[in-house]
Design a protein around this motif. Structure first.
Motif, PDB file in Angstrom:
ATOM      1  N   ARG A   1       0.832  -1.211   0.000  1.00 55.60           N
ATOM      2  CA  ARG A   1       0.000   0.000   0.000  1.00 55.60           C
ATOM      3  C   ARG A   1       0.863   1.256   0.000  1.00 55.60           C
ATOM      4  N   GLN A   2       1.997   1.220   0.716  1.00 57.37           N
ATOM      5  CA  GLN A   2       2.861   2.413   0.735  1.00 57.37           C
ATOM      6  C   GLN A   2       3.464   2.655  -0.645  1.00 57.37           C
TER       7      GLN A   2
ATOM      8  N   TYR B   1       0.730   4.275  -2.780  1.00 59.02           N
ATOM      9  CA  TYR B   1       0.568   5.689  -2.414  1.00 59.02           C
ATOM     10  C   TYR B   1       1.736   6.535  -2.939  1.00 59.02           C
ATOM     11  N   THR B   2       2.934   5.976  -2.901  1.00 63.06           N
ATOM     12  CA  THR B   2       4.106   6.716  -3.372  1.00 63.06           C
ATOM     13  C   THR B   2       3.987   7.036  -4.863  1.00 63.06           C
TER      14      THR B   2
ATOM     15  N   ALA C   1       1.211   9.659  -5.354  1.00 61.93           N
ATOM     16  CA  ALA C   1       1.646  10.997  -4.943  1.00 61.93           C
ATOM     17  C   ALA C   1       2.640  11.590  -5.941  1.00 61.93           C
TER      18      ALA C   1
ATOM     19  N   MET D   1       0.587  12.902  -8.736  1.00 64.99           N
ATOM     20  CA  MET D   1      -0.148  14.096  -8.285  1.00 64.99           C
ATOM     21  C   MET D   1       0.800  15.295  -8.308  1.00 64.99           C
TER      22      MET D   1
ATOM     23  N   PHE E   1      -5.187  -3.539   3.585  1.00 60.26           N
ATOM     24  CA  PHE E   1      -5.316  -3.153   4.989  1.00 60.26           C
ATOM     25  C   PHE E   1      -5.939  -4.297   5.788  1.00 60.26           C
TER      26      PHE E   1
ATOM     27  N   ARG F   1     -14.421   6.921   2.284  1.00 53.18           N
ATOM     28  CA  ARG F   1     -13.354   7.877   1.945  1.00 53.18           C
ATOM     29  C   ARG F   1     -12.590   7.425   0.701  1.00 53.18           C
ATOM     30  N   ALA F   2     -12.404   6.119   0.571  1.00 45.45           N
ATOM     31  CA  ALA F   2     -11.747   5.580  -0.633  1.00 45.45           C
ATOM     32  C   ALA F   2     -12.655   5.792  -1.859  1.00 45.45           C
TER      33      ALA F   2
ATOM     34  N   LEU G   1     -12.440   9.274  -3.202  1.00 44.68           N
ATOM     35  CA  LEU G   1     -11.245   9.471  -4.026  1.00 44.68           C
ATOM     36  C   LEU G   1     -11.466   8.896  -5.431  1.00 44.68           C
TER      37      LEU G   1
ATOM     38  N   THR H   1      -9.474  16.291  -6.195  1.00 42.66           N
ATOM     39  CA  THR H   1      -8.799  15.009  -5.928  1.00 42.66           C
ATOM     40  C   THR H   1      -7.921  15.137  -4.682  1.00 42.66           C
TER      41      THR H   1
ATOM     42  N   ALA I   1      -9.843  14.951  -1.598  1.00 38.79           N
ATOM     43  CA  ALA I   1     -10.259  13.578  -1.246  1.00 38.79           C
ATOM     44  C   ALA I   1      -9.113  12.826  -0.572  1.00 38.79           C
TER      45      ALA I   1
ATOM     46  N   ARG J   1      -4.095   8.872   8.374  1.00 43.05           N
ATOM     47  CA  ARG J   1      -2.651   8.845   8.109  1.00 43.05           C
ATOM     48  C   ARG J   1      -1.876   9.619   9.161  1.00 43.05           C
TER      49      ARG J   1
HETATM   50  C1  HEC Z   1      -9.223   6.219   2.125  1.00 44.97           C
HETATM   51  C2  HEC Z   1      -7.996   6.721   2.692  1.00 44.97           C
HETATM   52  C3  HEC Z   1      -6.909   7.358   1.892  1.00 44.97           C
HETATM   53  C4  HEC Z   1      -7.017   8.099   0.761  1.00 44.97           C
HETATM   54  C5  HEC Z   1      -8.270   8.526   0.016  1.00 44.97           C
HETATM   55  C6  HEC Z   1      -5.666   8.461   0.394  1.00 44.97           C
HETATM   56  N1  HEC Z   1      -4.773   7.955   1.292  1.00 44.97           N
HETATM   57 FE1  HEC Z   1      -2.760   8.227   1.276  1.00 44.97          FE
HETATM   58  N2  HEC Z   1      -2.595   7.068   2.939  1.00 44.97           N
HETATM   59  C7  HEC Z   1      -3.634   6.524   3.630  1.00 44.97           C
HETATM   60  C8  HEC Z   1      -3.128   5.788   4.773  1.00 44.97           C
HETATM   61  C9  HEC Z   1      -3.954   5.056   5.810  1.00 44.97           C
HETATM   62  C10 HEC Z   1      -1.729   5.890   4.731  1.00 44.97           C
HETATM   63  C11 HEC Z   1      -0.700   5.253   5.695  1.00 44.97           C
HETATM   64  C12 HEC Z   1      -0.384   3.848   5.204  1.00 44.97           C
HETATM   65  C13 HEC Z   1       0.694   3.173   6.018  1.00 44.97           C
HETATM   66  O1  HEC Z   1       1.756   3.787   6.220  1.00 44.97           O
HETATM   67  O2  HEC Z   1       0.481   2.042   6.447  1.00 44.97           O
HETATM   68  C14 HEC Z   1      -1.428   6.709   3.546  1.00 44.97           C
HETATM   69  C15 HEC Z   1      -0.148   7.038   3.167  1.00 44.97           C
HETATM   70  C16 HEC Z   1       0.158   7.827   2.081  1.00 44.97           C
HETATM   71  C17 HEC Z   1       1.508   8.179   1.691  1.00 44.97           C
HETATM   72  C18 HEC Z   1       2.806   7.734   2.386  1.00 44.97           C
HETATM   73  C19 HEC Z   1       3.282   6.421   1.793  1.00 44.97           C
HETATM   74  C20 HEC Z   1       4.531   5.891   2.462  1.00 44.97           C
HETATM   75  O3  HEC Z   1       5.477   5.516   1.745  1.00 44.97           O
HETATM   76  O4  HEC Z   1       4.597   5.854   3.707  1.00 44.97           O
HETATM   77  C21 HEC Z   1       1.400   9.000   0.597  1.00 44.97           C
HETATM   78  C22 HEC Z   1       2.545   9.639  -0.174  1.00 44.97           C
HETATM   79  C23 HEC Z   1      -0.023   9.129   0.301  1.00 44.97           C
HETATM   80  N3  HEC Z   1      -0.750   8.401   1.219  1.00 44.97           N
HETATM   81  C24 HEC Z   1      -0.525   9.865  -0.752  1.00 44.97           C
HETATM   82  C25 HEC Z   1      -1.880   9.914  -1.077  1.00 44.97           C
HETATM   83  C26 HEC Z   1      -2.405  10.675  -2.189  1.00 44.97           C
HETATM   84  C27 HEC Z   1      -1.580  11.533  -3.132  1.00 44.97           C
HETATM   85  C28 HEC Z   1      -3.758  10.482  -2.187  1.00 44.97           C
HETATM   86  C29 HEC Z   1      -4.767  11.039  -3.138  1.00 44.97           C
HETATM   87  C30 HEC Z   1      -4.503  11.017  -4.553  1.00 44.97           C
HETATM   88  C31 HEC Z   1      -4.061   9.609  -1.062  1.00 44.97           C
HETATM   89  N4  HEC Z   1      -2.906   9.287  -0.417  1.00 44.97           N
HETATM   90  C32 HEC Z   1      -5.343   9.203  -0.729  1.00 44.97           C
HETATM   91  C33 HEC Z   1      -4.961   6.639   3.341  1.00 44.97           C
HETATM   92  C34 HEC Z   1      -5.487   7.276   2.232  1.00 44.97           C
END
Ligand code: HEC
Length: 149
Positions: A37-38, A41-42, A45, A48, A84, A107-108, A111, A135, A138, A147
């Motif tokens: 998941r990280q 997200y990376t 981001a 973005m 998760f 919340r997801a 987004l 976006t 969201a 977070r």
């Molecule tokens: C529904 C919830 C949710 C949404 C919507 C969400 N995030 Fe997150 N995000 C999280 C959570 C929870 C974590 C922490 C995860 C972990 O570290 O275990 C996180 C962590 C991150 C991280 C850190 C990753 C890392 O390497 O530790 C980034 C960057 C990030 N999100 C960017 C974004 C961006 C950009 C968006 C929108 C485009 C977004 N997130 C939308 C829940 C969300």
């Protein structure tokens, strides 16, 4: 001797399967889910950030590049939620998503509703700016509760 070894082998496999049972089948260990998941997200981001640079005029607007990034973000926005499993705690978490799955999913979903509009919006700077803002809002809507920044 041979029989004993294969019995031992089965016992080891059974123990490993049992140990992994609380985690969803897609991930062998809780740490794998966290890493997955990280990583998602990376990537999300990063793209973005590329769009934000164009929206702010720090990079020249390029519709093809913007739409490619928007498609990456849309795809990525569907991936982290299965990662998760209950108990997959990490330093990045402020609250536990599995404790209120319906709230987290809402919340997801918000987004995903916004990222679905992003590729079309990225065709021009005028439409990209407001959709990027929606976006980003969201993202924040979930981060504020879940977070740990
Ligand atoms: C529904 C919830 C949710 C949404 C919507 C969400 N995030 Fe997150 N995000 C999280 C959570 C929870 C974590 C922490 C995860 C972990 O570290 O275990 C996180 C962590 C991150 C991280 C850190 C990753 C890392 O390497 O530790 C980034 C960057 C990030 N999100 C960017 C974004 C961006 C950009 C968006 C929108 C485009 C977004 N997130 C939308 C829940 C969300």
């Amino acid at each position: 001797m041979k029989k004993k070894q294969s019995l031992l082998c089965c016992a080891v496999i059974a123990a490993a399967v049992l140990a992994a049972a609380p985690v969803r089948a897609q991930f062998a260990k809780a740490e794998d889910a966290v890493k997955y998941r990280q990583a998602v997200y990376t990537v999300m981001a990063n793209h973005m950030g590329r769009l934000a640079a164009m929206a702010k005029g720090e990079r020249p607007f390029d519709a093809a590049a913007a739409q490619a990034s928007a498609r990456v973000i849309e795809t990525m926005s569907h991936l982290p939620w299965e990662a998760f499993p209950a108990g997959s705690t990490s330093k990045g978490l402020k609250a536990e998503p599995w404790a209120d799955a319906a709230d987290y999913k809402a919340r997801a979903d918000r987004l995903q509703g916004e990222t679905a509009k992003l590729p079309a919006a990225a065709a021009s700077l005028e439409t990209l700016r407001p959709q990027l803002g929606a976006t980003g809002a969201a993202c924040k809507n979930c981060h504020d509760k879940y977070r740990n920044i």
